[in-house]
Design an enzyme around this catalytic site. Structure first.
Site, PDB file in Angstrom:
ATOM      1  CG  ASP A 117      -2.224   0.856   0.871  1.00 37.68           C
ATOM      2  OD1 ASP A 117      -2.161   1.684  -0.058  1.00 37.68           O
ATOM      3  OD2 ASP A 117      -3.250   0.704   1.570  1.00 37.68           O
TER       4      ASP A 117
HETATM    5  C1  NOJ Z   1      -4.083   3.840   0.011  1.00 39.40           C
HETATM    6  C2  NOJ Z   1      -5.258   2.921   0.180  1.00 39.40           C
HETATM    7  O1  NOJ Z   1      -5.175   2.252   1.415  1.00 39.40           O
HETATM    8  C3  NOJ Z   1      -5.407   1.896  -0.923  1.00 39.40           C
HETATM    9  O2  NOJ Z   1      -6.620   1.235  -0.766  1.00 39.40           O
HETATM   10  C4  NOJ Z   1      -5.304   2.547  -2.266  1.00 39.40           C
HETATM   11  O3  NOJ Z   1      -5.456   1.577  -3.272  1.00 39.40           O
HETATM   12  C5  NOJ Z   1      -3.968   3.238  -2.368  1.00 39.40           C
HETATM   13  N1  NOJ Z   1      -3.856   4.261  -1.344  1.00 39.40           N
HETATM   14  C6  NOJ Z   1      -3.741   3.866  -3.739  1.00 39.40           C
HETATM   15  O4  NOJ Z   1      -4.542   4.976  -3.904  1.00 39.40           O
END
Ligand code: NOJ
Length: 753
Positions: free
Chosen positions: A300
């Site tokens: 993430d």
């Molecule tokens: C953080 C989020 O937790 C995740 O779900 C998302 O896909 C990513 N950012 C990318 O935007």
């Protein structure tokens, strides 16, 4: 209700059903999932050849994902990502879409780098791309797997028409704490239902051929147990036993692997003291070894760097080493691999074979997408011009949104409203708020295109019969608009009050410590209800709220969630009975915050609640939720009779059948979700009081009856036994069938292999 009114309702219900059926059978509806590793010898030899030509730095570049400056979905932003692409330091870009922009960035990779390896383009296509569908938790409330799959098919059609080939969906985190803002992104509190929905989403995006120009690779996230954040505070610590991890939180991820999902995303949280992004047990042992996952794992947003504040490594270099050694293949946004990984390999802290394996996984997906054959295959202007906001997509969005709404209360048949009502007062801060209709994580959705409830109602009735007042804001304590609202209500025959949360109040980094209806909105409801006019409360919110007061005082409550681009039309379809509501909750609504976490499949305890003092209960509130999992009313009524089991004993490799007669005893045609729950009465470890095992969504005309039959096999009864094996244990079982998880109609059988 006059006869023509009833007839219109029936026609509309049929129309919506036909749209859903037609769409689910249309040509772009795919079924079988493609396994990542199926028959790809040709691909593997191409990868071998490419790997031999790659320098260590080029390999590390493939393992790096950067955001563009087009959209912001996290705390950091790098300038100079174009230069990084040109230097061969990037394998994929996210937050960049539209044919022109993607073409421009892709051309840097395939024209200006030594090996000309194409980029992947990722984005959070969470509930629709341009045409926005209801938020995922609302979609789950349809219990309609074909419709959910179809919505992702449309999302993929629009997203791929704008250059994208990778979605950060599905979010399959089981969530049981309404304080957590991301509860809106998942399928609710139940593992079985979340798994079924996860499969539908993967199939919807990936279809049966990743190389098609209208399919894209999905990403199961957030691995793992992110939904168990303590106290519902986003990014907070998670502490679950291995049993709970494997039985409650992991099965939806395993279901994604079985459905052929191409990528996984690690979660921000720790699991058993080790951040998921550096967790070898989760990534190498379970995902890559036990489950034999052949796709790649992305972190993430900056979660590698976050292992420093987690306190598990001293600096970024160590963080990168921990991540790769644990099984991470691609770094989202921290840039740590580019900064340190080559050095770590030289020092022997990271094995080159692990780097090669990571790059192989990434190249495999790129090849399966067909990017090496045509890096611009998702950059077709004509597709972009014709498919975005296609009328069929909008028609489906409207029907799907109507299907996702849940009728929570309907005293004295306050709903549906008659189209003959002479004046309707539409009141509330969300009644005409375009921005809020599409909800959180609506990415490329343009809220200016969304239809508000006021607009939806005005499209049904002559405009002069609809009056509007905001009444108050969602938040804050300003009551200066109350008088105007009350005056309008007094002059009208019915009030539609649209209240709840703004779209920013749920989603990522949007946890709340209260789950009340915010601001003075409840007081506005009190003032309006005091006029004696019938007040229909339409709720828009990203989480279960404490609705105890409203439940006790409002005659009708419709949970509309955030319904998407076609919000207002869909709400109006339900309010006026053009669609008979059929949504069922996939998450319990507590009576108050003190009951949280509350979910239907709890354990009995050694002192189950009774009138005795020393039993498991509260002094000040019941143990039951306000509205249980599976709950939702209809404008008609369904009666369940004659619950039968084909045999009192299930033996090995056999199937017994449980059947029930369901009759539409009301005056309107409608859908019912018939739910089957099982209780294992004595186990080698304690078992929940009920577990959802199957369901069927049926459609019945007034007076019609259907016999619904479910099969039960030993596989239905499997759980993680005391020695951590998935198995069914012999003994007594109780099967419940009914309209929600509160159902008490049951039969018993024994399993004796
Ligand atoms: C953080 C989020 O937790 C995740 O779900 C998302 O896909 C990513 N950012 C990318 O935007």
């Amino acid at each position: 209700m006059d006869a023509s009114f009833t007839k219109n309702i029936l026609t509309m219900n049929k129309k919506i059903l036909l749209i859903l059926l037609a769409l689910s059978m249309s040509s772009f509806h795919q079924v079988a999932a493609q396994k990542i590793n199926d028959d790809n010898t040709a691909i593997e030899s191409k990868i071998d050849a490419l790997l031999q030509q790659m320098t260590l730095e080029e390999k590390i570049g493939q393992m790096t994902l950067y955001t563009s400056d087009w959209d912001v979905t996290g705390p950091t932003m790098r300038s100079g990502y174009r230069k990084d692409i040109e230097a061969g330091k990037v394998g994929a870009i996210f937050n960049a879409y539209s044919v022109d922009y993607v073409r421009e960035l892709q051309s840097i990779a395939v024209e200006n780098t030594r090996l000309k390896i194409p980029l992947m383009f990722g984005y959070d296509v969470i509930h629709g791309h341009r045409t926005i569908f209801p938020m995922p938790l609302a979609q789950a409330a349809t219990w309609n797997m074909e419709a959910i799959e179809h919505s992702e098919r449309i999302a993929a059609t629009e997203a791929t028409a704008e250059g994208l080939n990778w979605t950060f969906t599905p979010m399959v985190d089981v969530a049981r704490d309404p304080r957590w803002g991301r509860i809106m992104e998942g399928a609710g509190e139940d593992t079985y239902l979340t798994s079924r929905i996860a499969v539908a989403r993967v199939k919807g995006f990936q279809g049966d051929n990743l190389a098609a120009d209208n399919t894209m690779v999905a990403c199961a996230k957030h691995y793992a147990a992110y939904g168990a954040a303590l106290a519902g505070r986003d990014y907070n610590t998670v502490d679950v036993s291995d049993r709970v991890l494997r039985e409650t939180y992991l099965p939806p991820f395993k279901a994604c692997v079985d459905a052929g999902v191409g990528t996984f995303m690690t979660s921000f949280n720790e699991v058993d003291g080790i951040p998921a992004t550096g967790n070898e047990y989760l990534l190498r042992e379970i995902l890559k070894k036990e489950w034999d996952f052949d796709g790649f794992v992305v972190t993430d947003y900056t979660s590698i760097a976050e292992m420093v504040p987690h306190g598990i490594v001293a600096d970024n270099k160590e963080a990168g080493e921990l991540a790769v050694n644990a099984g991470v293949d691609m770094d989202m946004q921290s840039g740590i691999f580019n900064d340190y990984l080559a050095q770590s390999v030289k020092e022997g802290k990271v094995k080159i074979s692990d780097i090669d394996d990571a790059v192989r996984r990434i190249l495999r997906i790129k090849m399966m997408l067909g990017l090496f054959d045509d890096p611009y295959k998702y950059c077709d202007k004509q597709r972009q011009d014709t498919l975005i906001y296609h009328p069929e997509h909008l028609a489906f969005a409207r029907a799907f949104a109507a299907e996702s709404m849940i009728l929570l209360k309907n005293q004295n048949q306050t709903l549906p409203l008659s189209k003959q009502t002479s004046t309707i007062a539409v009141i509330g801060p969300l009644a005409d708020s375009k921005k809020d209709m599409i909800g959180a994580w609506s990415a490329a959705g343009d809220f200016n295109k969304s239809v508000t409830v006021l607009e939806g109602i005005k499209a049904k009735l002559p405009t002069q019969r609809v009056v509007f007042a905001r009444g108050c804001e969602v938040d804050g304590d300003d009551r200066s608009g109350f008088d105007e609202a009350v005056t309008l209500a007094r002059r009208s025959d019915a009030v539609v009050l649209v209240i709840g949360e703004t779209k920013e109040m749920s989603g990522e980094a949007a946890s709340r410590s209260e789950i009340t209806v915010p601001g003075v909105q409840q007081q506005l409801a009190e003032a309006l209800i005091a006029t004696g006019k019938p007040v229909v409360v339409v709720l828009m919110n990203g989480r279960p709220l404490d609705l105890s007061w409203l439940d006790a005082h409002a005659p009708a409550i419709l949970e509309a969630w955030f319904p998407g681009t076609q919000a207002g039309h869909a709400v109006a379809d339900v309010l006026f009975g053009d669609y008979n509501p059929s949504g069922k909750l996939t998450v319990s609504f507590p009576r108050n915050l003190g009951q949280v976490p509350i979910f239907y499949n709890n354990k009995n305890t050694g002192r189950p609640m009774s009138a005795d003092k020393y039993t498991s209960k509260y002094l000040d509130v019941a143990n039951t939720p306000l509205y249980p999992f599976g709950y939702g009313l209809s404008y008609t009524t369904f009666q369940y009779d004659n619950l039968k089991i084909s045999s009192p004993t299930l033996t090995n490799n056999q199937k017994i059948e449980v059947s029930v007669e369901v009759t539409n005893t009301g005056k309107m045609a409608g859908h019912e979700v018939v739910q089957l729950y099982v209780r294992d009465l004595v186990g080698s470890v304690t078992r929940p009081v009920k577990e959802l095992k199957d369901f069927r969504k049926i459609y019945l005309e007034p007076g019609a009856q259907s016999v619904v039959t479910f099969g039960i096999t030993p596989a239905t009864l499997r759980f993680l036994t005391r020695d951590m094996q998935w198995a069914a244990e012999p003994g007594e079982f109780e099967v419940f069938v009914g309209t929600d998880s509160g159902t008490t109609q049951s039969v018993r059988f024994s399993y004796s292999p």
